[in-house]
Design a protein around this motif. Sequence first.
Motif, PDB file in Angstrom:
ATOM      1  N   THR A   1      -7.990   3.742  14.754  1.00 63.75           N
ATOM      2  CA  THR A   1      -7.878   5.181  14.829  1.00 63.75           C
ATOM      3  C   THR A   1      -9.122   5.787  14.197  1.00 63.75           C
ATOM      4  O   THR A   1      -9.756   5.172  13.309  1.00 63.75           O
ATOM      5  CB  THR A   1      -6.601   5.669  14.126  1.00 63.75           C
ATOM      6  OG1 THR A   1      -6.381   7.036  14.438  1.00 63.75           O
ATOM      7  CG2 THR A   1      -6.688   5.501  12.616  1.00 63.75           C
ATOM      8  N   ASP A   2      -9.513   6.983  14.632  1.00 60.72           N
ATOM      9  CA  ASP A   2     -10.789   7.557  14.213  1.00 60.72           C
ATOM     10  C   ASP A   2     -10.898   7.717  12.695  1.00 60.72           C
ATOM     11  O   ASP A   2     -11.974   7.543  12.123  1.00 60.72           O
ATOM     12  CB  ASP A   2     -11.000   8.912  14.893  1.00 60.72           C
ATOM     13  CG  ASP A   2     -11.350   8.781  16.365  1.00 60.72           C
ATOM     14  OD1 ASP A   2     -11.269   9.805  17.081  1.00 60.72           O
ATOM     15  OD2 ASP A   2     -11.701   7.672  16.800  1.00 60.72           O
ATOM     16  N   SER A   3      -9.811   8.044  12.037  1.00 59.95           N
ATOM     17  CA  SER A   3      -9.878   8.356  10.609  1.00 59.95           C
ATOM     18  C   SER A   3     -10.186   7.146   9.727  1.00 59.95           C
ATOM     19  O   SER A   3     -10.517   7.318   8.554  1.00 59.95           O
ATOM     20  CB  SER A   3      -8.563   9.007  10.154  1.00 59.95           C
ATOM     21  OG  SER A   3      -7.486   8.099  10.308  1.00 59.95           O
ATOM     22  N   VAL A   4     -10.079   5.941  10.268  1.00 59.48           N
ATOM     23  CA  VAL A   4     -10.346   4.752   9.447  1.00 59.48           C
ATOM     24  C   VAL A   4     -11.578   3.976   9.917  1.00 59.48           C
ATOM     25  O   VAL A   4     -11.962   2.998   9.268  1.00 59.48           O
ATOM     26  CB  VAL A   4      -9.125   3.802   9.396  1.00 59.48           C
ATOM     27  CG1 VAL A   4      -7.868   4.557   8.993  1.00 59.48           C
ATOM     28  CG2 VAL A   4      -8.927   3.070  10.715  1.00 59.48           C
ATOM     29  N   LYS A   5     -12.186   4.399  11.007  1.00 63.69           N
ATOM     30  CA  LYS A   5     -13.368   3.694  11.517  1.00 63.69           C
ATOM     31  C   LYS A   5     -14.473   3.681  10.464  1.00 63.69           C
ATOM     32  O   LYS A   5     -14.771   4.701   9.847  1.00 63.69           O
ATOM     33  CB  LYS A   5     -13.874   4.352  12.801  1.00 63.69           C
ATOM     34  CG  LYS A   5     -13.033   4.055  14.015  1.00 63.69           C
ATOM     35  CD  LYS A   5     -13.597   4.748  15.257  1.00 63.69           C
ATOM     36  CE  LYS A   5     -12.731   4.476  16.474  1.00 63.69           C
ATOM     37  NZ  LYS A   5     -13.218   5.207  17.680  1.00 63.69           N
ATOM     38  N   GLY A   6     -15.074   2.507  10.263  1.00 60.49           N
ATOM     39  CA  GLY A   6     -16.122   2.367   9.265  1.00 60.49           C
ATOM     40  C   GLY A   6     -15.605   2.075   7.871  1.00 60.49           C
ATOM     41  O   GLY A   6     -16.379   1.723   6.977  1.00 60.49           O
ATOM     42  N   ARG A   7     -14.298   2.228   7.654  1.00 57.02           N
ATOM     43  CA  ARG A   7     -13.714   1.955   6.331  1.00 57.02           C
ATOM     44  C   ARG A   7     -12.744   0.774   6.360  1.00 57.02           C
ATOM     45  O   ARG A   7     -12.658   0.018   5.393  1.00 57.02           O
ATOM     46  CB  ARG A   7     -12.968   3.189   5.821  1.00 57.02           C
ATOM     47  CG  ARG A   7     -13.843   4.411   5.651  1.00 57.02           C
ATOM     48  CD  ARG A   7     -13.078   5.534   4.928  1.00 57.02           C
ATOM     49  NE  ARG A   7     -11.907   5.973   5.663  1.00 57.02           N
ATOM     50  CZ  ARG A   7     -10.665   5.976   5.167  1.00 57.02           C
ATOM     51  NH1 ARG A   7     -10.441   5.549   3.940  1.00 57.02           N
ATOM     52  NH2 ARG A   7      -9.665   6.417   5.899  1.00 57.02           N
ATOM     53  N   PHE A   8     -11.996   0.626   7.454  1.00 55.76           N
ATOM     54  CA  PHE A   8     -10.999  -0.431   7.569  1.00 55.76           C
ATOM     55  C   PHE A   8     -11.494  -1.488   8.556  1.00 55.76           C
ATOM     56  O   PHE A   8     -12.160  -1.171   9.544  1.00 55.76           O
ATOM     57  CB  PHE A   8      -9.672   0.111   8.082  1.00 55.76           C
ATOM     58  CG  PHE A   8      -8.929   0.991   7.126  1.00 55.76           C
ATOM     59  CD1 PHE A   8      -9.501   1.482   5.957  1.00 55.76           C
ATOM     60  CD2 PHE A   8      -7.608   1.355   7.388  1.00 55.76           C
ATOM     61  CE1 PHE A   8      -8.798   2.298   5.081  1.00 55.76           C
ATOM     62  CE2 PHE A   8      -6.885   2.160   6.528  1.00 55.76           C
ATOM     63  CZ  PHE A   8      -7.489   2.646   5.379  1.00 55.76           C
ATOM     64  N   THR A   9     -11.138  -2.736   8.300  1.00 51.34           N
ATOM     65  CA  THR A   9     -11.463  -3.826   9.198  1.00 51.34           C
ATOM     66  C   THR A   9     -10.240  -4.719   9.376  1.00 51.34           C
ATOM     67  O   THR A   9      -9.674  -5.204   8.390  1.00 51.34           O
ATOM     68  CB  THR A   9     -12.622  -4.679   8.653  1.00 51.34           C
ATOM     69  OG1 THR A   9     -13.768  -3.846   8.430  1.00 51.34           O
ATOM     70  CG2 THR A   9     -12.996  -5.775   9.650  1.00 51.34           C
ATOM     71  N   ILE A  10      -9.854  -4.921  10.624  1.00 50.47           N
ATOM     72  CA  ILE A  10      -8.747  -5.820  10.938  1.00 50.47           C
ATOM     73  C   ILE A  10      -9.327  -7.153  11.379  1.00 50.47           C
ATOM     74  O   ILE A  10     -10.348  -7.197  12.087  1.00 50.47           O
ATOM     75  CB  ILE A  10      -7.823  -5.220  12.019  1.00 50.47           C
ATOM     76  CG1 ILE A  10      -6.543  -6.051  12.176  1.00 50.47           C
ATOM     77  CG2 ILE A  10      -8.543  -5.044  13.339  1.00 50.47           C
ATOM     78  CD1 ILE A  10      -5.492  -5.382  13.047  1.00 50.47           C
ATOM     79  N   SER A  11      -8.696  -8.253  10.954  1.00 50.01           N
ATOM     80  CA  SER A  11      -9.253  -9.557  11.286  1.00 50.01           C
ATOM     81  C   SER A  11      -8.155 -10.612  11.324  1.00 50.01           C
ATOM     82  O   SER A  11      -7.062 -10.425  10.763  1.00 50.01           O
ATOM     83  CB  SER A  11     -10.317  -9.968  10.254  1.00 50.01           C
ATOM     84  OG  SER A  11      -9.744 -10.128   8.970  1.00 50.01           O
ATOM     85  N   LYS A  12      -8.453 -11.705  11.975  1.00 49.99           N
ATOM     86  CA  LYS A  12      -7.576 -12.869  11.985  1.00 49.99           C
ATOM     87  C   LYS A  12      -8.436 -14.060  12.351  1.00 49.99           C
ATOM     88  O   LYS A  12      -9.530 -13.915  12.885  1.00 49.99           O
ATOM     89  CB  LYS A  12      -6.444 -12.719  12.985  1.00 49.99           C
ATOM     90  CG  LYS A  12      -6.888 -12.682  14.428  1.00 49.99           C
ATOM     91  CD  LYS A  12      -5.713 -12.643  15.385  1.00 49.99           C
ATOM     92  CE  LYS A  12      -4.980 -13.943  15.393  1.00 49.99           C
ATOM     93  NZ  LYS A  12      -3.954 -14.004  16.469  1.00 49.99           N
ATOM     94  N   HIS A  13      -7.966 -15.217  12.023  1.00 56.20           N
ATOM     95  CA  HIS A  13      -8.640 -16.437  12.438  1.00 56.20           C
ATOM     96  C   HIS A  13      -7.800 -17.072  13.538  1.00 56.20           C
ATOM     97  O   HIS A  13      -6.575 -17.124  13.427  1.00 56.20           O
ATOM     98  CB  HIS A  13      -8.780 -17.389  11.258  1.00 56.20           C
ATOM     99  CG  HIS A  13      -9.627 -16.847  10.161  1.00 56.20           C
ATOM    100  ND1 HIS A  13     -10.995 -16.712  10.278  1.00 56.20           N
ATOM    101  CD2 HIS A  13      -9.326 -16.373   8.933  1.00 56.20           C
ATOM    102  CE1 HIS A  13     -11.482 -16.189   9.164  1.00 56.20           C
ATOM    103  NE2 HIS A  13     -10.496 -15.974   8.335  1.00 56.20           N
TER     104      HIS A  13
END
Length: 126
Positions: free
Chosen positions: A62-74
């Motif tokens: 969502t736009d409000s978290v772009k650049g601050r949040f990162t989602i990841s998985k292996h």
Amino acid sequence: QVQLVESGGGLVQPGDSLRLSCEASGRSYSGYYSVGWFRQVPGKEREFVAVISGRGGRTKYTDSVKGRFTISKHDFENTVHLQMNSLKPEDTAVYYCAANTALNSLSPRASDYEYWGQGTQVTVSS
């Protein structure tokens, strides 16, 4: 059956970081499922935060978290992480992870997710 368990929430100050984890288990769970994070505050609808596809690692925020949040998985792991940096008071909410069985879906709609965790509280306050 599929079980999702969130962890990592807590009370932090503005500008701090937190890392949320969502561990999936159950005989019906597949690493091909997309996993999303949503958040909700009292009196408001559940809001989409981020999603990662089951294979290929495609992501959406969502736009409000772009650049601050990162989602990841292996690949081949059943844990999805949400790294949250530069937290703001408006990030305060209960955060839920959810699984979508549609192959490689990046849907932001809560109604498209079949399985949900119990939620973890994130509070950002000075």
